[in-house]
Design an enzyme around this catalytic site. Structure first.
Site, PDB file in Angstrom:
ATOM      1  N   ASP A   1       0.863  -1.182   0.000  1.00  0.00           N
ATOM      2  CA  ASP A   1       0.000   0.000   0.000  1.00  0.00           C
ATOM      3  C   ASP A   1       0.903   1.236   0.000  1.00  0.00           C
ATOM      4  O   ASP A   1       2.126   1.114  -0.162  1.00  0.00           O
ATOM      5  CB  ASP A   1      -1.011  -0.039   1.159  1.00  0.00           C
ATOM      6  N   HIS A   2       0.308   2.410   0.189  1.00  0.00           N
ATOM      7  CA  HIS A   2       1.101   3.652   0.158  1.00  0.00           C
ATOM      8  C   HIS A   2       2.188   3.663   1.237  1.00  0.00           C
ATOM      9  O   HIS A   2       3.234   4.261   1.059  1.00  0.00           O
ATOM     10  CB  HIS A   2       0.175   4.865   0.338  1.00  0.00           C
TER      11      HIS A   2
ATOM     12  N   CYS B   1       3.137  -3.100   4.087  1.00  0.00           N
ATOM     13  CA  CYS B   1       2.316  -1.946   4.467  1.00  0.00           C
ATOM     14  C   CYS B   1       3.072  -1.212   5.568  1.00  0.00           C
ATOM     15  O   CYS B   1       4.289  -1.396   5.692  1.00  0.00           O
ATOM     16  CB  CYS B   1       0.905  -2.371   4.868  1.00  0.00           C
ATOM     17  N   GLY B   2       2.412  -0.395   6.336  1.00  0.00           N
ATOM     18  CA  GLY B   2       3.122   0.377   7.360  1.00  0.00           C
ATOM     19  C   GLY B   2       3.729  -0.519   8.423  1.00  0.00           C
ATOM     20  O   GLY B   2       4.906  -0.393   8.764  1.00  0.00           O
ATOM     21  N   THR B   3       2.926  -1.426   8.943  1.00  0.00           N
ATOM     22  CA  THR B   3       3.395  -2.330  10.000  1.00  0.00           C
ATOM     23  C   THR B   3       3.578  -3.769   9.531  1.00  0.00           C
ATOM     24  O   THR B   3       4.194  -4.567  10.245  1.00  0.00           O
ATOM     25  CB  THR B   3       2.358  -2.384  11.145  1.00  0.00           C
TER      26      THR B   3
ATOM     27  N   HIS C   1       8.811 -24.322   8.971  1.00  0.00           N
ATOM     28  CA  HIS C   1       7.868 -25.021   9.854  1.00  0.00           C
ATOM     29  C   HIS C   1       6.405 -24.811   9.476  1.00  0.00           C
ATOM     30  O   HIS C   1       5.604 -25.730   9.585  1.00  0.00           O
ATOM     31  CB  HIS C   1       8.055 -24.552  11.303  1.00  0.00           C
TER      32      HIS C   1
ATOM     33  N   HIS D   1       5.519 -31.129  11.392  1.00  0.00           N
ATOM     34  CA  HIS D   1       5.240 -29.908  10.621  1.00  0.00           C
ATOM     35  C   HIS D   1       4.108 -30.163   9.628  1.00  0.00           C
ATOM     36  O   HIS D   1       3.217 -29.330   9.452  1.00  0.00           O
ATOM     37  CB  HIS D   1       6.488 -29.412   9.898  1.00  0.00           C
TER      38      HIS D   1
ATOM     39  N   ARG E   1       0.804 -30.411  11.476  1.00  0.00           N
ATOM     40  CA  ARG E   1       0.301 -29.118  11.965  1.00  0.00           C
ATOM     41  C   ARG E   1      -0.176 -28.230  10.818  1.00  0.00           C
ATOM     42  O   ARG E   1      -1.180 -27.524  10.963  1.00  0.00           O
ATOM     43  CB  ARG E   1       1.398 -28.424  12.778  1.00  0.00           C
TER      44      ARG E   1
END
Ligand code: RB5
Length: 149
Positions: free
Chosen positions: A8-9, A65-67, A98, A134, A137
């Site tokens: 995104d921006h 994105c930002g985070t 995993h 693995h 799960r």
């Protein structure tokens, strides 16, 4: 590999450097936008990238994105997508080995470009273990998607 890339921006500033890096590693990149720094909505680009993976056009995805969190929440809404938001290289490697993660989400406002590129390396260079617990799960993740667990 074919890698789908979306942002995104708030991921736009490091977009070109990340794409160039993925290409330098010998991969092909499919870009799904955004293509400008104008404010936009991350779920649109997460969904566009996930579609490319689910259709088989791309093997893995990188979303920024930002985070990295919004992208990972949006991506994980899609059956068959296992997205991991990572800010350390150990997790970026282990989520491939995993969890058989097929999408790496990064936060431009969290990371510097150096760490972002190292995270991309850790993720793309790792391989799913495809053995033992693995497999059990990861199959259970599919069970959750199908309402069996
Ligand atoms: C955009 O301002 C920001 O909220 C978005 O990029 C992302 O960080 C959301 O998780």
């Amino acid at each position: 590999m074919k890698i789908v890339f979306g942002c995104d921006h708030a991921g736009f500033e490091i977009k070109d450097a990340v794409i160039a890096h993925i290409k330098e590693k010998g991969h092909e990149v499919i870009e799904v936008g955004t293509f400008s720094s104008a404010s936009c909505h991350y779920p649109i680009y997460a969904s566009a990238a996930c579609e490319k993976i689910l259709s088989g056009e791309a093997e893995l995805g990188i979303l920024i994105c930002g985070t990295g969190i919004g992208m990972s929440i949006a991506a994980n809404k899609h059956d068959g997508i296992r997205a991991a938001c990572c800010s350390d290289c150990f997790s970026a490697r282990l989520t491939r080995e995993h969890n058989d993660a097929n999408v790496l989400c990064l936060g431009q406002r969290v990371l510097g470009i150096g760490l972002a590129l190292d995270l991309v390396d850790a993720f793309l260079d790792a391989t799913y273990a495809n053995s033992g617990n693995h497999v059990t799960r990861v199959a259970m993740l599919k069970d959750i998607e199908e309402g069996k667990l």
